[in-house]
Design a protein around this motif. Sequence first.
Motif, mmCIF file in Angstrom:
data_model
loop_
_atom_site.group_PDB
_atom_site.id
_atom_site.type_symbol
_atom_site.label_atom_id
_atom_site.label_comp_id
_atom_site.label_asym_id
_atom_site.label_seq_id
_atom_site.Cartn_x
_atom_site.Cartn_y
_atom_site.Cartn_z
ATOM 1 N N PHE A 272 0.825 -1.207 0.000
ATOM 2 C CA PHE A 272 0.000 0.000 0.000
ATOM 3 C C PHE A 272 0.861 1.259 0.000
ATOM 4 O O PHE A 272 0.554 2.239 -0.683
ATOM 5 N N LYS A 275 2.404 1.786 -3.473
ATOM 6 C CA LYS A 275 1.441 2.024 -4.546
ATOM 7 C C LYS A 275 0.575 3.263 -4.309
ATOM 8 O O LYS A 275 0.270 4.016 -5.244
ATOM 9 N N PHE A 276 0.173 3.496 -3.050
ATOM 10 C CA PHE A 276 -0.793 4.564 -2.775
ATOM 11 C C PHE A 276 -0.239 5.694 -1.912
ATOM 12 O O PHE A 276 -0.846 6.764 -1.824
ATOM 13 N N LYS A 280 -3.145 7.955 1.677
ATOM 14 C CA LYS A 280 -4.238 7.053 1.309
ATOM 15 C C LYS A 280 -4.242 5.805 2.187
ATOM 16 O O LYS A 280 -5.308 5.282 2.542
ATOM 17 N N THR A 281 -3.049 5.338 2.556
ATOM 18 C CA THR A 281 -2.970 4.153 3.418
ATOM 19 C C THR A 281 -3.605 4.429 4.772
ATOM 20 O O THR A 281 -4.415 3.643 5.269
#
Length: 408
Positions: A272, A275-276, A280-281
């Motif tokens: 996470f 990627k984010f 966002k996590t």
Amino acid sequence: MKSGTRIQLSFMMFLEFFIWGSWFVTLGTFLGANLHADGKETASVFSTQSYGAIVAPFIIGLIADKYFNAEKILGVLHLIGAGLMFLMFRADNISTFFPYVFGYMVGYMPTLALVNSVSFRQMTNPEKEFSSIRIWGTIGWIVAGLLISYVFHWDGKPGIEAGQLKNTFAMGSAASLILGLFSFTLPKTPPIKNKNEKDSIGSLLGLDAIKLLKNWNFLVFFISSILICIPLAFYYQNAHRFIEQTGIENVTAKMAIGQVSETLFLLLIPVFFSKFGFKKTILVGMLAWAVRYALFAYGNGTDLSFMLLIGIALHGICYDFFFVSGQIYTDAQAGEKYKSAAQGLITLATYGFGMLIGFWVAGFITDYYTTHPVENFWRQIWLIPAGIALVVFLLFLALFRDGKKQVA
């Protein structure tokens, strides 16, 4: 690391969290069913965890880091804890029980740092080695829940007072005695700080990292960390008693689903993050709290029991995506000089002040709806932390600014 040392550290972690899981999960139900505690009294007992978290830096900073081997302090604290836990087992009213649990938590909370200290000092590559040791703690918590529900059957049947739950303290006392004695066989972990070095109260409490609050993003994260612990306290204080009252059997074992979930989602955090990103996590973690409590509010122990089980399983996202992600973020923002101080500051804010506020709010809400009866008591209880978590989610979403700049 030698295989013998790995086994020692794994067994230490297993017992450390087996002890906590052996009584803390069922504490809310025990207080209501056995000691007939009201919401305020229940809040007082759970608040001892926060008092322990506030006192812990003094014990670690003033004693463990300067004068005595960590493994010896660990042993002494658990031996004292074994005695206090046995007195908790013998207590038959809340006024007798409280001073014992208060003393116990003031002694137990520092051991969470001590087991980490003992472990890290034996490792050459903690980033790779620690997780394989720490996971045994989660396994210990799960095993405690399985024993309570499926081996000893101390949960009791739904609708019947769980009188046998007092036995969880006897089990915890025995495990604490074993760990207390075993600790003296652990690898020697002497102090590494200069005994003549003077620590300020600020450094012990992590307040040296207060300068990090000048950074807007860290300030938003810091305040959010305190606020999100208010709904977290509702879970610790009420979840076991609530699920037991819905009619679901073997509640303690089923609540261990949360620890299984925690183990699995811990592995997904790096994915996470890459990627984010952090924002966002951590938002996923915050939103999971709101969803979990909504599931508790509208689920039941019959045709909608799956909603309660999903709510329990969300613990992995709730805890890992917020707290573990937050620890990683704090480490990255702090810089070398303030890494330990920053972690101390966040721990004090969350497990100390944040959850202390949360336990008292949860106790007040419980007493309010007890004295002002409503048609669906538990729905009203759970909708409040769901709303708080959603508000924190929206505030963090609006106020935290994406960026990669670190605080020097």
